[in-house]
Design a protein around this motif. Structure first.
Motif, mmCIF file in Angstrom:
data_model
loop_
_atom_site.group_PDB
_atom_site.id
_atom_site.type_symbol
_atom_site.label_atom_id
_atom_site.label_comp_id
_atom_site.label_asym_id
_atom_site.label_seq_id
_atom_site.Cartn_x
_atom_site.Cartn_y
_atom_site.Cartn_z
ATOM 1 N N HIS A 1 -4.637 -1.079 5.557
ATOM 2 C CA HIS A 1 -4.147 -2.415 5.195
ATOM 3 C C HIS A 1 -3.081 -2.307 4.107
ATOM 4 C CE1 HIS A 1 -8.027 -3.668 7.038
ATOM 5 N NE2 HIS A 1 -7.394 -4.779 7.315
ATOM 6 N N ILE A 2 -3.415 -1.551 3.066
ATOM 7 C CA ILE A 2 -2.487 -1.400 1.943
ATOM 8 C C ILE A 2 -1.249 -0.622 2.370
ATOM 9 C CG2 ILE A 2 -2.238 -0.560 -0.418
ATOM 10 C CD1 ILE A 2 -4.147 -2.932 -0.043
ATOM 11 N N ALA A 3 -1.442 0.369 3.226
ATOM 12 C CA ALA A 3 -0.312 1.159 3.720
ATOM 13 C C ALA A 3 0.686 0.272 4.451
ATOM 14 C CB ALA A 3 -0.813 2.271 4.637
ATOM 15 N N CYS A 4 0.181 -0.653 5.258
ATOM 16 C CA CYS A 4 1.058 -1.559 6.002
ATOM 17 C C CYS A 4 1.710 -2.591 5.098
ATOM 18 C CB CYS A 4 0.266 -2.260 7.111
ATOM 19 S SG CYS A 4 -0.165 -1.181 8.491
ATOM 20 N N ALA A 5 1.102 -2.863 3.970
ATOM 21 C CA ALA A 5 1.658 -3.857 3.050
ATOM 22 C C ALA A 5 2.718 -3.283 2.135
ATOM 23 C CB ALA A 5 0.535 -4.471 2.211
ATOM 24 N N TYR A 6 2.617 -1.985 1.833
ATOM 25 C CA TYR A 6 3.476 -1.425 0.789
ATOM 26 C C TYR A 6 4.372 -0.288 1.252
ATOM 27 C CZ TYR A 6 0.912 -4.369 -2.417
ATOM 28 O OH TYR A 6 0.375 -5.466 -3.053
ATOM 29 N N GLY A 7 4.757 -0.310 2.522
ATOM 30 C CA GLY A 7 5.819 0.583 2.972
ATOM 31 C C GLY A 7 5.448 2.037 3.114
ATOM 32 N N ALA A 8 4.211 2.334 3.497
ATOM 33 C CA ALA A 8 3.821 3.732 3.718
ATOM 34 C C ALA A 8 4.508 4.273 4.967
ATOM 35 C CB ALA A 8 2.307 3.847 3.859
ATOM 36 N N SER A 9 4.510 5.582 5.118
ATOM 37 C CA SER A 9 5.172 6.200 6.268
ATOM 38 C C SER A 9 4.379 5.951 7.547
ATOM 39 C CB SER A 9 5.317 7.703 6.041
ATOM 40 O OG SER A 9 4.045 8.329 6.103
ATOM 41 N N SER A 10 5.081 6.035 8.666
ATOM 42 C CA SER A 10 4.412 5.880 9.960
ATOM 43 C C SER A 10 3.429 7.017 10.202
ATOM 44 C CB SER A 10 5.442 5.818 11.091
ATOM 45 O OG SER A 10 6.265 6.963 11.085
ATOM 46 N N ASP A 11 3.729 8.200 9.683
ATOM 47 C CA ASP A 11 2.819 9.338 9.843
ATOM 48 C C ASP A 11 1.491 9.079 9.137
ATOM 49 O OD1 ASP A 11 4.653 10.745 11.330
ATOM 50 O OD2 ASP A 11 5.416 11.902 9.634
ATOM 51 N N PHE A 12 1.565 8.510 7.944
ATOM 52 C CA PHE A 12 0.355 8.225 7.193
ATOM 53 C C PHE A 12 -0.489 7.170 7.907
ATOM 54 C CE2 PHE A 12 -1.878 5.858 3.749
ATOM 55 C CZ PHE A 12 -2.706 6.883 3.335
ATOM 56 N N ILE A 13 0.157 6.127 8.398
ATOM 57 C CA ILE A 13 -0.558 5.069 9.104
ATOM 58 C C ILE A 13 -1.144 5.604 10.406
ATOM 59 C CG2 ILE A 13 -0.256 2.862 10.310
ATOM 60 C CD1 ILE A 13 1.759 2.145 8.060
ATOM 61 N N TYR A 14 -0.407 6.484 11.073
ATOM 62 C CA TYR A 14 -0.930 7.090 12.304
ATOM 63 C C TYR A 14 -2.195 7.887 12.017
ATOM 64 C CZ TYR A 14 -1.274 10.057 16.424
ATOM 65 O OH TYR A 14 -1.731 10.711 17.539
ATOM 66 N N LYS A 15 -2.183 8.619 10.914
ATOM 67 C CA LYS A 15 -3.371 9.404 10.568
ATOM 68 C C LYS A 15 -4.545 8.482 10.246
ATOM 69 C CE LYS A 15 -5.166 13.323 8.097
ATOM 70 N NZ LYS A 15 -4.844 14.614 7.493
ATOM 71 N N CYS A 16 -4.290 7.394 9.549
ATOM 72 C CA CYS A 16 -5.363 6.443 9.211
ATOM 73 C C CYS A 16 -6.073 5.949 10.462
ATOM 74 C CB CYS A 16 -4.788 5.245 8.459
ATOM 75 S SG CYS A 16 -4.298 5.571 6.749
ATOM 76 N N VAL A 17 -5.292 5.479 11.439
ATOM 77 C CA VAL A 17 -5.915 4.861 12.620
ATOM 78 C C VAL A 17 -6.341 5.897 13.654
ATOM 79 C CG1 VAL A 17 -4.685 2.704 12.279
ATOM 80 C CG2 VAL A 17 -3.672 4.456 13.734
ATOM 81 N N SER A 18 -5.823 7.109 13.562
ATOM 82 C CA SER A 18 -6.277 8.165 14.466
ATOM 83 C C SER A 18 -7.663 8.654 14.054
ATOM 84 C CB SER A 18 -5.282 9.327 14.475
ATOM 85 O OG SER A 18 -4.061 8.926 15.040
#
Length: 224
Positions: free
Chosen positions: A78-95
């Motif tokens: 949630h915070i990653a999507c709100a504050y401009g985290a990388s797509s790689d980081f978000i991919y790892k979160c949901v993977s």
């Protein structure tokens, strides 16, 4: 008590990485990272500091932190999507934790809501030298990452009755991005409508099949 970061004294990235290599974790470090990644009150400070303090790398190495639900019912994604985290980081979160892609916080917001509401503005507010098109390309990649993990979550409204398209319009996203959102939402609605129609068809056929089976059973008994 959560430690706050002093950006005015932040080290250059190279020096910070060298310092990080010598860093030794204390017993409460995992708890600290969980708190700062999930606490909206300090997340903006933390996310602006990631390039200096490699807190993002820490979280990626300690993958169990990515499945931690923090304050306000938010996961790190949630915070990653709100504050401009990388797509790689978000991919790892949901993977690693697929259910977090559709998880709602205490306000009923999913990562989709945060992406559409705050991601672009967060990038604009940082020192990143991105133009709007580059930000939207990155958001599009993240949108597909979330959609592939939890397509049905894109139609969810938050506790205030606001959906992702409305948040994207408020954030002044381009019509290309808006149309992509609308197309994704429409696909989910069509899919749900087909499932509902098939379910009704099966329910309608069920009594007929039972009657047919009953007649066949009676016919067999008569033959005997």
């Amino acid at each position: 008590m959560i430690r706050r970061l002093n950006l005015s004294k932040a080290k250059p990235k190279s020096a910070s990485i060298k310092s990080e290599e010598r860093y030794r974790r204390h017993s409460n470090d995992d708890e600290f990272v969980c708190k700062v990644l999930c606490d909206a009150d300090v997340a903006d400070v933390v996310w602006e500091s990631l390039s200096f303090l490699t807190l993002q790398d820490y979280a990626m190495q300690s993958s169990r932190l990515l499945g931690h639900r923090g304050y306000h019912g938010r996961f790190p994604v949630h915070i990653a999507c709100a504050y401009g985290a990388s797509s790689d980081f978000i991919y790892k979160c949901v993977s690693l934790y697929p259910l977090t892609a559709a998880a709602q916080d205490n306000d009923g917001r999913t990562p989709f809501h945060f992406l559409c509401k705050s991601y672009a503005n967060s990038c604009d507010d940082t020192s990143m030298s991105w133009d709007r098109n580059a930000i939207e390309r990155r958001m599009t990649r993240i949108l597909w990452i979330l959609y592939r993990k939890a397509p049905s979550a894109i139609i969810i409204e938050d506790n205030h009755g606001v959906d992702v398209v409305e948040y994207a319009l408020e954030a002044d996203m381009s019509m290309t991005f808006i149309r992509l959102l609308q197309d994704m939402v429409a696909r989910v609605h069509v899919h749900n409508a087909k499932k509902k129609a098939n379910r009704k068809l099966i329910q309608a056929r069920s009594p007929l099949l039972q009657q047919k089976g009953s007649r066949e059973g009676t016919f067999c008994m008569a033959c005997d």
